[in-house]
Design an enzyme around this catalytic site. Structure first.
Site, short mmCIF file in Angstrom:
data_model
loop_
_atom_site.label_atom_id
_atom_site.label_comp_id
_atom_site.label_asym_id
_atom_site.label_seq_id
_atom_site.Cartn_x
_atom_site.Cartn_y
_atom_site.Cartn_z
N TYR A 157 0.84 -1.21 0.00
CA TYR A 157 0.00 0.00 0.00
C TYR A 157 0.88 1.26 0.00
CZ TYR A 157 -3.15 3.44 2.24
OH TYR A 157 -3.88 4.56 2.58
N ALA A 160 2.91 1.82 -3.21
CA ALA A 160 2.05 2.25 -4.33
C ALA A 160 1.65 3.72 -4.15
CB ALA A 160 0.80 1.38 -4.40
N LEU A 204 -9.36 1.73 15.25
CA LEU A 204 -10.52 2.26 15.97
C LEU A 204 -11.77 1.42 15.75
CD1 LEU A 204 -10.22 5.16 17.48
CD2 LEU A 204 -12.33 5.51 16.21
N GLY A 223 0.88 -3.59 21.51
CA GLY A 223 0.30 -2.23 21.40
C GLY A 223 1.30 -1.13 21.68
N1 UDP Z 1 -3.62 -2.51 15.83
C1 UDP Z 1 -3.88 -3.23 17.00
N2 UDP Z 1 -5.06 -3.90 17.10
C2 UDP Z 1 -6.01 -3.89 16.13
C3 UDP Z 1 -5.74 -3.14 14.95
C4 UDP Z 1 -4.53 -2.47 14.85
O1 UDP Z 1 -3.06 -3.28 17.91
O2 UDP Z 1 -7.06 -4.51 16.30
C5 UDP Z 1 -2.36 -1.74 15.71
C6 UDP Z 1 -1.59 -1.90 14.41
O3 UDP Z 1 -0.71 -3.01 14.48
C7 UDP Z 1 -0.84 -0.58 14.35
C8 UDP Z 1 -1.82 0.42 14.96
O4 UDP Z 1 -2.72 -0.36 15.73
O5 UDP Z 1 0.30 -0.63 15.16
C9 UDP Z 1 -2.61 1.23 13.94
O6 UDP Z 1 -3.15 0.33 13.00
P1 UDP Z 1 -4.20 0.74 11.88
O7 UDP Z 1 -4.48 -0.46 11.09
O8 UDP Z 1 -5.34 1.47 12.48
O9 UDP Z 1 -3.49 1.84 10.96
P2 UDP Z 1 -2.00 2.22 10.56
O10 UDP Z 1 -1.73 3.47 11.33
O11 UDP Z 1 -1.05 1.14 10.94
O12 UDP Z 1 -2.07 2.45 9.11
#
Ligand code: UDP
Length: 363
Positions: A157, A160, A204, A223
């Site tokens: 992603y 790209a 979220l 996390g």
């Molecule tokens: N993440 C998490 N639990 C979830 C979904 C995401 O711990 O259920 C983590 C993910 O690994 C990343 C962060 O939350 O470190 C943000 O992920 P998201 O997919 O929202 O967007 P990103 O900022 O990575 O594009």
């Protein structure tokens, strides 16, 4: 107010109009201007209340069709929000992700260069790549990007999107502005898995889904990653500051085409550095908000659980450990700064999610 906002003969094309950001932008355009909207998307379920609006025309199509691309480029201002941006798809559907995030935007940019439209292209904060915990503010024009190897397909992603930015920046004659969103949140964000979408949405929507279903929130690799969550309302305000400047309002002449100056030929971070939080902290905040909404003690909700990235998303997952925008450029060139604090943005998002999906919580 910019007199151009009062021009009822002006039409903005919003590609991806039915999506999370597009639906908020559409509402704001109808409320704050007298413009018409040409909205393109593959579905419009978020726009039921707007489908018969006299100033809107909607087209159900995607950018794979050259005739659609040509038609969009006839409008003087084109905002391109269309993209596959569901993280779980970056691993298993890399080619589709690249088509959606590079091929289609490149075709639209080419058509806009020919027609003379101003293209406002939505990129991503992921183009900064695999940032480390100790990364400082990410600057639009000087921070280098480091990506994982080809086997880490999470970067399909981001690479790209980055190539699309480079294509846009290199296209002779194109009037462009690139927007790099930093974790926008708000009502209508993503989907509830098994109800109105499949796969794993962004954090979220995942946390909101788990709270509604009484399941533990999953913390990927503990996390520890940090993000700056930004209200979608701030994002819309940014776009209006941009339109104002680019269309000859108080901040710009409207015909600035010198690269590196004005609002054209510029990439802007759009985010709220004051809202930085780790994903583990985010989980605790959301549990507390949910407990308040339900009138229960937070200790009655399941504790979050750590899960490995590969286990959760599949092979090829990788992460950015910190994503903190520099917002100096938007402040300097547009006088814009995001205002909505994290707790307000989270409360609004989660309250909306609970109200919207409460009856539909089982797949
Ligand atoms: N993440 C998490 N639990 C979830 C979904 C995401 O711990 O259920 C983590 C993910 O690994 C990343 C962060 O939350 O470190 C943000 O992920 P998201 O997919 O929202 O967007 P990103 O900022 O990575 O594009």
């Amino acid at each position: 107010m910019n007199p151009r906002f009062d021009d009822s003969s002006f039409t903005v094309a919003i590609v991806g109009c039915g999506g999370f950001i597009g639906s908020h932008l559409l509402d704001a355009v109808l409320e704050r201007t007298r413009w018409r909207v040409f909205g393109v998307d593959l579905d419009f379920y978020r726009l039921q209340h707007r489908l018969n609006h006299e100033r809107c025309e909607f087209l159900c199509a995607d950018l794979a069709d050259p005739a659609v691309v040509e038609r969009i480029a006839q409008f003087p201002l084109v905002v391109n929000l269309a993209a596959i941006c569901t993280p779980s798809r970056y691993m298993g559907e890399a080619c589709e992700v690249i088509r959606s995030n590079y091929d289609h935007p490149a075709a639209l940019a080419t058509a806009c260069a020919k027609s003379g439209s101003w293209l406002v292209h939505f990129s991503t904060s992921e183009i900064y790549g695999k940032t480390a915990v100790e990364s400082g503010e990410l600057l639009e024009d000087s921070t280098p990007a480091v990506f994982g190897p080809v086997t880490a397909s999470r970067w399909s992603y981001a690479t790209a999107k980055l190539l699309a930015e480079r294509f846009i920046a290199g296209l002779p004659g194109l009037r462009w502005t690139v927007v790099r969103p930093f974790n926008f949140v708000g009502p209508y964000m993503d989907f509830m898995p098994g109800v109105d979408g499949e796969g794993i949405p962004r954090v979220l929507a995942n946390f909101s889904t788990a709270l509604l279903r009484g399941e533990p929130l999953k913390l990927v690799n503990g996390g520890k990653a940090k993000r700056c969550f930004t209200s979608v309302h701030d994002a819309v305000d940014f776009l209006f500051a941009l339109f104002d400047a680019g269309l000859g309002g108080s901040l710009g002449s409207g015909n600035e085409t010198v690269p590196g100056a004005g609002v054209f030929s510029q990439a802007f971070n759009v985010g709220n550095p004051g809202n930085e939080v780790s994903v583990a902290e985010l989980a605790q905040k959301m549990r507390a908000i949910f407990a308040k909404l339900r009138g229960v003690d937070v200790s009655s909700l399941p504790e979050p659980q750590s899960v490995s990235g590969e286990e959760y998303y599949g092979a090829g997952y990788d992460d950015s450990m910190r994503r903190m925008p520099s917002v100096a450029k938007a402040e300097r060139l547009l006088g814009f700064r995001a205002r909505i604090p994290l707790d307000t943005a989270l409360e609004e998002s989660l309250s909306w999610f609970v109200k919207h999906y409460d009856v539909a919580q089982t797949p």
